[in-house]
Design an enzyme around this catalytic site. Structure first.
Site: not given
Lengths: 311, 426
Positions: B152, B305
């Site tokens: 990520d 996130d």
């Protein structure tokens, strides 16, 4: 009355007109007078802070400050602590600490003047930020249009070229819409930004259509590096489809004027025959640049309109 | 230690429960869920008018440890989680050094346990150093406790490497949590490409930079098997690609983040770097597509996130500013206000997306209030509106676009393994 000049997005039609009216007066009473010196800005400190190369804009601002009697200095990104990695805000705060009144900033990043204005007590004038705006360029364009055509309202303005990367185009669009002009834009589809029509402008990929019946034809500088990035195949093809030449200019009104923010790529976006032809007002634009910059500097530094000497 | 939570609206999608009940917690576990429990407890919480739900499970947070402790660390991140009702987090591995070896996995898990404010889990990298060159030692990562693999912050650039990652990870039953992005199409953009990027003169990121990469990864996963979990989907076409693959029976899951159903790229106006993240905020049509995807189940989970950045990384020129916003302390309220109050999802569906489904995706025995399960519980207030004040966040940084926003769904109490780890001062 404007406090800073961040962009024409943020400036009302009344304020734009006020700047243009002041610029007209300053042209007569300062620039074209016997003694090109005023004390309007005497006692004011003006700094141009340029993070991008520029000659004409920087010199134009410098001349405008000096004609009005300001103490003016220049700082550019090479040869300063910017090269040592100082942040924009720190640099600006340093300049502010020198008791500066106005900072004129050019930066390759859109929104840099807005960031500076949020952190700094000086008045800020945007001299071009990324692809966002170049408000004094649009103001000098408007001043020239008014001189040549009287009123901007109802004019049909065709802007041709790399609209996507052009801060000149954006400032012109925002200002011209506020002043009631009709705006037509044309360029290759790879250089037209998305959803442009939502700005209530006409958008074409056929330059002929945009120019047809125009009062003003404005060419934009195409950066030749864009070709390397695959945005157009060759300078030759660009000139053929998007360059303005005699034939294309003839599609505009017979009394149409030709403008360009400079510097011109001769034979690319404009052909030499028209650059130097009778319809070209490119050099007048440069003269008027000094005038609108004087008007803007007076307005932000003094917080008031220019009062004419001849009443 | 026993806790009796009285009279709350108990929402436990796994057990199809949504009614006024009491919950009894004993020895760290759910002892009983029933009406009018008449038992003594060390602590009685009056949850009248409140919602009692399984603690939230956030599949996507950046706690920045090791290497970027000035942005956040496991302690401050855990505190932020506990204040947001989040009892399990999955840390992303784009730390310095990246979490691509078992020692770092163990370090993160150990730190999480020491802090003890939320259940800290982590993924390991898909590729060594997140370099998209060689696979990381996924077996060792799993053995050390990683619950998945992800690069990520960056995509796995090479499609054949992505294919091998899915094949190899499937052997260890690890989900590949993919940041699917085509960097060539991003081409230096810093916000969604559309009217707002044109208006602000910022270089745009086309939607296809996401949808092309999501489609690629979905098709690879469908062909080779393995467990693909697509992170932070934000565009209509990405969601459509996942929806169609799921209909064909592909073993794919995905998440979105609260900002993708709460904000559009209009929030960037004024060069607001607190509205800058990756993927970028999209337009109205994509917001609607995200909500449709949540409603029809295409989108399985809501993850924050949570991406703290220091002031000096945000309060700069827009294109230089780093991507990401903090989200742990607002996710539940954004979900409640923008999805439940607006009638898009039921409260039970929201809890499913924020707790039940995430637990299933990473195969942990949580996300439910079933008797005998670990007592991870959130109690929150849906009646009173409050104003978001990022300055009051427990997170080290306050890069958040929601300041001043009026929301409902504020967390009152968070219980982790039977211990109260957060109680809002009333």
């Amino acid at each position: 009355m404007i406090k800073d000049l961040l962009g024409l997005k943020e400036t009302s039609a009344e304020d734009i007109t006020a700047i243009l009216d002041d610029a007209d007066k300053l042209k007569r009473e300062v620039l074209l007078s016997e003694n090109k010196k005023s004390n309007l800005l005497s006692g004011k400190g003006v700094i141009t802070l340029f993070y991008e190369n520029s000659t004409r804009t920087r010199v134009s601002f410098e001349m405008a400050s000096k004609y009005l009697g300001a103490t003016a200095a220049n700082m550019s990104s090479s040869g300063s602590s910017v090269a040592k990695g100082e942040t924009l805000i720190d640099t600006v705060k340093t300049l502010e600490a020198m008791d500066t009144d106005v900072i004129i900033i050019r930066h390759s990043m859109s929104g840099a003047p807005h960031l500076v204005a949020r952190h700094c007590g000086c008045r800020i004038v945007n001299a071009g930020d990324g692809m966002n705006e170049h408000p004094t360029q649009a103001l000098l364009d408007f001043m020239t249009m008014r001189e040549e055509k009287g009123d901007i309202k109802g004019l049909k303005v065709a802007i041709i070229g790399d609209i996507k990367h052009s801060r000149v185009a954006r400032s012109n669009i925002y200002g011209l819409k506020k002043l009631g002009a009709e705006v037509a834009l044309a360029g290759p589809s790879t250089l037209l930004p998305k959803n442009l029509e939502e700005m209530e402008v006409k958008v074409y990929t056929d330059v002929d259509k945009a120019i047809e019946g125009a009062d003003i034809v404005m060419g934009l500088r195409i950066q030749l590096e864009r070709q390397k990035k695959g945005l157009f195949p060759s300078v030759r093809e660009y000139n053929k489809y998007f360059g303005v030449d005699k034939r294309r200019l003839a599609l505009a009104k017979p009394d149409a004027i030709l403008m360009h923010p400079g510097p011109v790529n001769r034979g690319v976006e404009l052909n030499p025959d028209i650059i130097d032809g009778p319809q070209s007002v490119i050099n007048k634009q440069v003269t008027n640049g000094v005038c609108v910059r004087m008007a803007v500097l007076n307005m932000v530094a003094n917080g008031r309109r220019y009062e004419s000497k001849s009443k | 230690m026993s806790i009796l939570i009285k009279g709350g609206r108990v929402v436990d999608p796994k057990n199809n429960i949504d009614k006024i009940l009491d919950v009894l917690v004993k020895d760290g576990r759910i002892a009983k869920v029933a009406a009018d429990i008449d038992e003594k407890a060390d602590r009685v919480i009056d949850a009248g008018g409140k919602v009692v739900a399984p603690g939230l499970i956030d599949l996507h947070v950046h706690f920045r440890e090791p290497g970027y402790e000035y942005k956040e660390d496991i302690e401050t991140g855990s505190r932020a989680a506990s204040r947001g009702g989040v009892t399990t987090v999955v840390c992303m591995p784009n730390t310095d050094p990246p979490i691509d070896n078992p020692a770092l996995v163990k370090y993160v898990l150990d730190r999480g346990r020491e802090v003890g404010l939320t259940n800290v889990l982590t993924v390991g990298c898909v590729t060594k150093g997140q370099q998209s060159k060689e696979l990381s030692e996924m077996g060792e990562l799993k053995n050390a406790g990683a619950i998945g693999v992800s690069d990520d912050g960056r995509p796995v650039i090479n499609p054949s490497l992505m294919r091998r990652a899915l094949e190899y990870a499937s052997m260890f039953d690890l989900p590949v949590m993919s940041h699917s992005e085509d960097l060539d199409l991003v081409d230096g953009g810093s916000m969604n490409e559309g009217y707002m990027s044109t208006y602000l003169g910022l270089r745009g990121i086309p939607k296809c930079a996401e949808s092309v990469a999501v489609t690629r990864d979905v098709l690879i996963a469908e062909e080779v098997g393995g467990r693909l979990h697509v992170c932070h989907v934000s565009t209509r076409n990405s969601i459509d690609a996942i929806r169609r693959a799921k209909k064909r029976g592909a073993n794919i899951t995905c998440e979105t983040a609260p900002h993708y159903f709460s904000l559009t790229d209009k929030a960037v106006d004024g060069f607001n770097t607190n509205a800058k993240m990756n993927p970028p905020l999209r337009d109205e049509d994509d917001v609607n597509a995200v909500i449709e995807g949540l409603i029809d189940g295409t989108i399985d989970a809501i993850a924050t996130d949570h991406a703290p950045h220091d002031k000096d990384e945000k309060d700069i020129e827009f294109e230089y500013a780093l991507n990401g916003i903090v989200g742990l302390e607002t996710s539940l309220a954004l979900g409640y206000t923008n999805l439940v109050m607006s009638g898009k999802l039921t409260l039970s569906q929201l809890i499913e997306k924020m707790s039940t489904n995430p637990a299933d995706i990473i195969k942990i025995d949580k996300g439910t209030l079933g008797e005998g399960k670990a007592a991870d519980i959130v109690i929150f207030d849906t009646e009173h509106e409050y104003e978001v004040d990022p300055e009051k966040f427990a997170s080290k940084n306050h890069n958040c676009p929601y300041g001043g926003m009026k929301l409902r769904g504020r967390v009152d109490t968070t219980i982790l393994g039977g211990n109260i780890v957060y109680e809002r001062e009333m």
